[in-house]
Design an enzyme around this catalytic site. Structure first.
Site, PDB file in Angstrom:
ATOM      1  N   LEU A   1      52.141  56.279  67.017  1.00 29.79           N
ATOM      2  CA  LEU A   1      53.002  55.314  66.328  1.00 29.79           C
ATOM      3  C   LEU A   1      53.696  54.424  67.353  1.00 29.79           C
ATOM      4  O   LEU A   1      54.322  54.919  68.297  1.00 29.79           O
ATOM      5  CB  LEU A   1      54.030  56.030  65.460  1.00 29.79           C
ATOM      6  CG  LEU A   1      53.549  56.517  64.090  1.00 29.79           C
ATOM      7  CD1 LEU A   1      52.382  57.487  64.200  1.00 29.79           C
ATOM      8  CD2 LEU A   1      54.694  57.178  63.330  1.00 29.79           C
TER       9      LEU A   1
ATOM     10  N   PRO B   1      56.387  51.355  68.490  1.00 28.74           N
ATOM     11  CA  PRO B   1      57.639  50.703  68.070  1.00 28.74           C
ATOM     12  C   PRO B   1      57.528  49.185  68.123  1.00 28.74           C
ATOM     13  O   PRO B   1      56.716  48.630  68.864  1.00 28.74           O
ATOM     14  CB  PRO B   1      58.649  51.210  69.095  1.00 28.74           C
ATOM     15  CG  PRO B   1      57.830  51.385  70.341  1.00 28.74           C
ATOM     16  CD  PRO B   1      56.468  51.861  69.873  1.00 28.74           C
TER      17      PRO B   1
ATOM     18  N   THR C   1      59.657  47.227  69.434  1.00 33.49           N
ATOM     19  CA  THR C   1      60.236  46.710  70.674  1.00 33.49           C
ATOM     20  C   THR C   1      59.252  46.708  71.839  1.00 33.49           C
ATOM     21  O   THR C   1      59.468  46.004  72.823  1.00 33.49           O
ATOM     22  CB  THR C   1      61.479  47.529  71.065  1.00 33.49           C
ATOM     23  OG1 THR C   1      61.148  48.922  71.021  1.00 33.49           O
ATOM     24  CG2 THR C   1      62.626  47.253  70.106  1.00 33.49           C
TER      25      THR C   1
ATOM     26  N   GLY D   1      64.090  60.904  71.077  1.00 36.61           N
ATOM     27  CA  GLY D   1      65.408  60.886  70.457  1.00 36.61           C
ATOM     28  C   GLY D   1      66.069  59.527  70.591  1.00 36.61           C
ATOM     29  O   GLY D   1      65.596  58.643  71.307  1.00 36.61           O
TER      30      GLY D   1
ATOM     31  N   CYS E   1      66.277  51.844  74.253  1.00 34.75           N
ATOM     32  CA  CYS E   1      67.236  52.930  74.049  1.00 34.75           C
ATOM     33  C   CYS E   1      67.870  53.387  75.356  1.00 34.75           C
ATOM     34  O   CYS E   1      68.821  54.171  75.349  1.00 34.75           O
ATOM     35  CB  CYS E   1      66.568  54.118  73.356  1.00 34.75           C
ATOM     36  SG  CYS E   1      65.026  54.642  74.137  1.00 34.75           S
TER      37      CYS E   1
ATOM     38  N   GLU F   1      75.289  53.624  69.868  1.00 36.61           N
ATOM     39  CA  GLU F   1      74.221  52.798  70.435  1.00 36.61           C
ATOM     40  C   GLU F   1      74.338  51.357  69.949  1.00 36.61           C
ATOM     41  O   GLU F   1      74.523  51.105  68.758  1.00 36.61           O
ATOM     42  CB  GLU F   1      72.854  53.381  70.055  1.00 36.61           C
ATOM     43  CG  GLU F   1      71.701  52.732  70.780  1.00 36.61           C
ATOM     44  CD  GLU F   1      70.369  53.439  70.545  1.00 36.61           C
ATOM     45  OE1 GLU F   1      69.527  53.427  71.449  1.00 36.61           O
ATOM     46  OE2 GLU F   1      70.184  53.996  69.450  1.00 36.61           O
TER      47      GLU F   1
END
Length: 469
Positions: free
Chosen positions: A115, A117, A119, A216, A249, A339
């Site tokens: 999968l 993302p 970004t 995470g 992240c 975040e």
């Protein structure tokens, strides 16, 4: 987006699985030299400057996320992944431990459902393909719907590279027009799931019934103590915060600064391009960055600081690279301690290293536990105390977090774009996900001289020979 899996979507996935099985029967026969050459071929197909620029521009136009200048640097991460892959063995004997009589053999994991993302629609499939091919796996990518065309093009280029080398193109595939039900169905059919993305994606991977590596959530936090090189700390903060407009992240979100150097550090951050918002501007930013339920608003994620300020209702100079706000507290009720995922960071002042540790713990209770933190310090005791205390999987010392924790050419972290966060972050591993996670390992054990300590050695003062009679 469709709520249920249609017959047509099921057919698309099933056919991809069948093609993957055929390709797997071929790649699992390849020797080390063959897979290494294929890794080089697919890496160059997307990591050359001309092609990667086209993919970067395509991804940003498609998603509306990210910075075309700093995102270009991610092509060097592909080089890093390739470096790490080429330096390791994956076929036949991969490790020998003579004193233990152990010989390890590398085996492929099989068919991987991967999968991607929004970004990193180009970097993530490229890095995954290198490690997957090195391990003799086949991969079916499920792109994020927001950047599906970019990921499709990235995979298409790598498929062409495989074909030019006489290898099956179906070693790498990408699902067209992906939906959540399609991704879920794919995950249920493969041997291994790699899930890089939002927490909903990771939870779905863990619920697929198949082995899965997930990542995470981040909330990278840096401590700057009184021994820090302020110029270095401020410059690295700028590099980390502005990379791809803070979309990663790992981008610095919170700075915990010792009070004796606080003003000097803020002044240096301003020299590096920071804009310190006043209380009125901070309130406006909070109002537009989080909705009534406390969720981040999509239109303020990964955007330039000028655009972020404009959305909030004020303006900042064109030369400013990121926005800073004074931390007004730590906790769920203080969203700036969570975040941010954009060109904004929060500043906190501490007095005494014990308080810095307390604030670090409090921030990770808000979010990001298991991911990353760091420290600018030359005090080995401070570094050691943070390492002992921090509930994270990686700590960067005097390095720009978002350019270091996933591996760089100036540290020893394994190169990756997927970072496990341990049980703190709901993940199975607390390390960077790299080649070994794409492989199965067969341990062959041969006899060694007996290694049996006496009961006196084993049990120490608890040993009572009377109880053994």
């Amino acid at each position: 987006m469709a709520k249920e899996l249609t017959e047509e979507q099921m057919r698309i996935v099933d056919e991809a699985i069948e093609r993957a099985k055929k390709a797997f029967k071929v790649i699992e026969t390849y020797d080390q030299a063959r897979v290494d050459r294929l890794c080089q071929a697919v890496a160059w197909a997307v990591a050359n400057k001309k092609t990667f620029k086209r993919l970067v521009d395509m991804g940003i136009e498609e998603s509306g996320l990210g910075d075309p200048v700093t995102r270009m640097n991610k092509r060097f991460k592909i080089r890093g992944v390739l470096r790490d892959a080429l330096r390791q063995k994956s076929v036949g004997i991969i490790e020998e431990i003579p004193e233990k009589g152990i010989v390890k053999y590398g085996k492929p994991a099989g068919i991987i459902g991967f999968l991607i993302p929004s970004t990193n629609p180009d970097l993530t499939p490229a890095g995954g393909a290198i490690y997957g091919i090195k391990a003799r796996d086949v991969i079916i990518f499920s792109p994020h719907p927001r950047t599906k065309n970019t990921s499709m093009e990235t995979v298409r280029l790598m498929r062409e590279a495989l074909e030019r080398e006489g290898a099956p193109a179906d070693i790498l595939q990408c699902l067209p027009n992906p939906t959540i039900p399609m991704a879920n169905y794919l995950m249920s059919k493969v041997d291994l799931v790699m899930a890089t993305g939002a927490q909903g994606v990771v939870r779905a991977a863990y619920s697929s019934g198949k082995p899965a590596y997930g990542v995470g959530a981040g909330n990278a936090t840096m401590i700057i103590d009184e021994t820090a090189n302020i110029e270095e700390a401020a410059h690295n903060t700028m590099l980390s915060k502005t990379s791809d407009y803070g979309s990663g992240c790992s981008a610095d979100g919170n700075l915990i600064i010792e009070e004796s150097i606080f003003d000097a550090m803020v002044a240096q951050l301003i020299k590096e391009g920071g804009y310190l918002a006043n209380e009125e501007e901070k309130a406006k930013l909070r109002a537009v960055m989080w909705d009534a339920e406390g969720h981040r608003t999509p239109n303020t994620v990964a955007i330039p600081p000028q655009k972020l300020a404009n959305i909030a209702g004020f303006s900042i100079p064109e030369d400013r690279k990121f926005i800073m706000v004074m931390g007004d507290g730590i906790g769920k009720e203080h969203p700036f301690s969570g975040e941010k995922l954009t060109t904004l960071l929060a500043l906190y002042k501490y007095k005494g290293f014990d308080q810095a540790i307390e604030m670090m713990h409090a921030i990770f209770e808000v979010g990001g536990k298991g991911h990353s933190c760091g420290i600018y310090s030359f005090d080995e005791d401070h570094i050691n105390r943070l390492a002992l205390e921090a509930p994270v999987s990686r700590i960067m010392v005097r390095q720009p977090q978002s350019k270091a924790n996933a591996g760089s050419f100036t540290n020893g972290m394994p190169m990756t774009s997927s970072m496990g966060c341990g049980t703190w972050g709901g993940n199975i591993v607390s390390e960077n996900i790299y080649l070994k996670h794409y492989m199965n390992t067969t341990w062959v054990s041969k006899p060694v001289p007996e290694d049996r300590p006496s009961d006196e050695e084993l049990f120490g003062e608890f040993y009572d020979p009377e109880l053994e009679k």
